[in-house]
Design a protein around this motif. Structure first.
Motif, short mmCIF file in Angstrom:
data_model
loop_
_atom_site.label_atom_id
_atom_site.label_comp_id
_atom_site.label_asym_id
_atom_site.label_seq_id
_atom_site.Cartn_x
_atom_site.Cartn_y
_atom_site.Cartn_z
N LEU A 1 -11.14 13.73 28.10
CA LEU A 1 -10.42 14.24 26.94
C LEU A 1 -8.98 14.48 27.37
O LEU A 1 -8.68 15.42 28.11
CB LEU A 1 -11.07 15.53 26.43
N LEU A 2 -8.05 13.63 26.90
CA LEU A 2 -6.69 13.60 27.42
C LEU A 2 -5.69 14.38 26.58
O LEU A 2 -4.71 14.91 27.11
CB LEU A 2 -6.21 12.14 27.53
N ALA A 3 -5.89 14.42 25.29
CA ALA A 3 -4.93 15.10 24.41
C ALA A 3 -5.63 15.43 23.10
O ALA A 3 -6.64 14.81 22.74
CB ALA A 3 -3.70 14.21 24.14
N ALA A 4 -5.09 16.40 22.37
CA ALA A 4 -5.70 16.82 21.11
C ALA A 4 -4.67 17.56 20.27
O ALA A 4 -3.69 18.10 20.78
CB ALA A 4 -6.91 17.73 21.37
N ASN A 5 -4.93 17.56 18.95
CA ASN A 5 -4.12 18.42 18.08
C ASN A 5 -4.75 19.82 18.07
O ASN A 5 -5.69 20.12 18.82
CB ASN A 5 -4.03 17.82 16.67
N HIS A 6 -4.21 20.68 17.24
CA HIS A 6 -4.64 22.08 17.20
C HIS A 6 -6.14 22.19 16.92
O HIS A 6 -6.88 22.89 17.64
CB HIS A 6 -3.82 22.81 16.12
N LEU A 7 -6.61 21.49 15.89
CA LEU A 7 -8.03 21.57 15.53
C LEU A 7 -8.91 20.84 16.55
O LEU A 7 -10.06 21.24 16.79
CB LEU A 7 -8.26 20.99 14.14
N GLY A 8 -8.40 19.77 17.14
CA GLY A 8 -9.17 19.07 18.16
C GLY A 8 -9.42 19.94 19.37
O GLY A 8 -10.51 19.94 19.95
N ARG A 9 -8.39 20.69 19.77
CA ARG A 9 -8.55 21.60 20.90
C ARG A 9 -9.51 22.71 20.55
O ARG A 9 -10.35 23.12 21.38
CB ARG A 9 -7.20 22.21 21.25
N ALA A 10 -9.42 23.21 19.32
CA ALA A 10 -10.32 24.29 18.91
C ALA A 10 -11.76 23.82 18.84
O ALA A 10 -12.68 24.52 19.28
CB ALA A 10 -9.87 24.84 17.56
N MET A 11 -11.99 22.62 18.29
CA MET A 11 -13.35 22.12 18.18
C MET A 11 -13.98 21.90 19.54
O MET A 11 -15.19 22.11 19.73
CB MET A 11 -13.37 20.81 17.38
N HIS A 12 -13.19 21.50 20.52
CA HIS A 12 -13.71 21.23 21.86
C HIS A 12 -13.34 22.35 22.84
O HIS A 12 -13.18 22.11 24.04
CB HIS A 12 -13.17 19.89 22.37
N SER A 13 -13.23 23.54 22.33
CA SER A 13 -12.84 24.68 23.18
C SER A 13 -13.78 24.86 24.36
O SER A 13 -13.36 25.23 25.46
CB SER A 13 -12.78 25.96 22.34
N SER A 14 -15.08 24.58 24.16
CA SER A 14 -16.03 24.78 25.25
C SER A 14 -15.77 23.83 26.41
O SER A 14 -15.96 24.18 27.57
CB SER A 14 -17.47 24.62 24.74
N LEU A 15 -15.31 22.60 26.12
CA LEU A 15 -14.98 21.67 27.20
C LEU A 15 -13.79 22.18 28.00
O LEU A 15 -13.80 22.14 29.23
CB LEU A 15 -14.66 20.27 26.64
#
Length: 293
Positions: free
Chosen positions: A135-149
């Protein structure tokens, strides 16, 4: 990875999946193994039994595109499997390494302009990953959805495969864990066919094979797939279930990377959950600052 072994196991497992009935052939005599016989594949492809047996032993070097197409038709390969077969043939012929520029071992970081583009996507999660499932980059919601990673691998690049097979939390995050695990391994297999000389991939597969029988079994199946569009189910610890459609596209400016954008059906419970996820992420971001006051 040994190309001859990869070719042999891929063709053997594909042949085992095709029944005589599916191939339009009569079922004559008892069969010691499932699927078609080598002679039947050879007849369907219009090549000699000896030649097909040589191919199945791993000798794909110099095989013409027309023969590969004929083998693909005989084995009823889907688009992903056909592409994988051609990648294996390219590697056997010494041309596979030309398909993609070699990447530096240095950790990849998104260009500022790419992050700006991701940040303009505000209605749904958006992420960038590579074929190794980093997982290389994400927007705000992408980071939030994958917070556990992100929380579980703070010192190195988050990796979907490592999370799926080595972290029990993935059983909570993926309600349909078996499908998520199958998809993950199929993407890794596809990438290994595209870039068989990737040492980081070798190390990842070795780690997962050693530590997880579930991964080892799936890896041995040699299944591949194109990951373009569909729906996925997630369970986020803060907002509950998420039923999301997704579209994935290859990034022309960064060969080997994939941009995936998720979206919820308008006015659905998931759409409301995404709004809550955004609020939860904003509140979480403020917690360190509040603790310092």
């Amino acid at each position: 990875m040994d190309n001859r072994v990869e070719v042999r196991e891929f063709l053997t497992t594909r042949r085992a999946k095709v029944t005589p009935r599916a191939a339009g052939l009569p079922e004559v005599g008892r069969r010691r193994v499932p699927g078609l016989r080598r002679a039947e594949v050879a007849a369907l492809a219009g090549v000699s039994v000896e030649y097909y047996a040589k191919l199945e032993r791993g000798s794909l070097a110099g095989v013409s595109a027309s023969v590969l197409d004929a083998i693909a038709r005989a084995l009823q390969l889907d688009d992903a499997e056909r592409i994988h077969l051609f990648h294996l043939a390219q590697t056997a012929s010494g041309t596979g390494r030309l398909a993609r520029p070699r990447r530096s071992s240095k950790r990849w970081t998104p260009r500022p302009s790419l992050q700006w583009v991701l940040d303009t996507i505000t209605e749904g999660p958006a992420i960038v990953r590579n074929g190794r499932m980093d997982l290389l980059a994400a927007n705000h919601l992408g980071r939030a959805m994958h917070s556990s990673l992100y929380e579980r691998e703070p010192s190195r690049q988050p990796n979907f495969a490592r999370y799926t097979f080595l972290d029990e939390d993935s059983l909570r995050f993926y309600p349909d864990w078996d499908t998520a695990a199958d998809t993950c391994v199929s993407i890794l297999r596809t990438e290994a066919g595209r870039d068989p000389h990737d040492k980081v991939m070798h190390d990842l597969v070795g780690e997962l094979s050693t530590c997880c029988p579930e991964f080892r079994q799936r890896w041995g199946s040699h299944n591949v797939r194109l990951h373009g569009a569909g729906t996925k189910s997630f369970h986020h610890e803060a907002v509950g279930n998420l039923e999301l459609a997704y579209e994935s596209v290859d990034m022309i400016s960064d060969p080997g990377l994939t941009l995936t954008i998720y979206a919820a059906e308008p006015s659905s419970p998931t759409a409301e959950a995404l709004k809550l996820l955004g609020s939860w992420a904003a509140a979480s971001a403020l917690q360190p600052a509040a603790a310092e006051d």
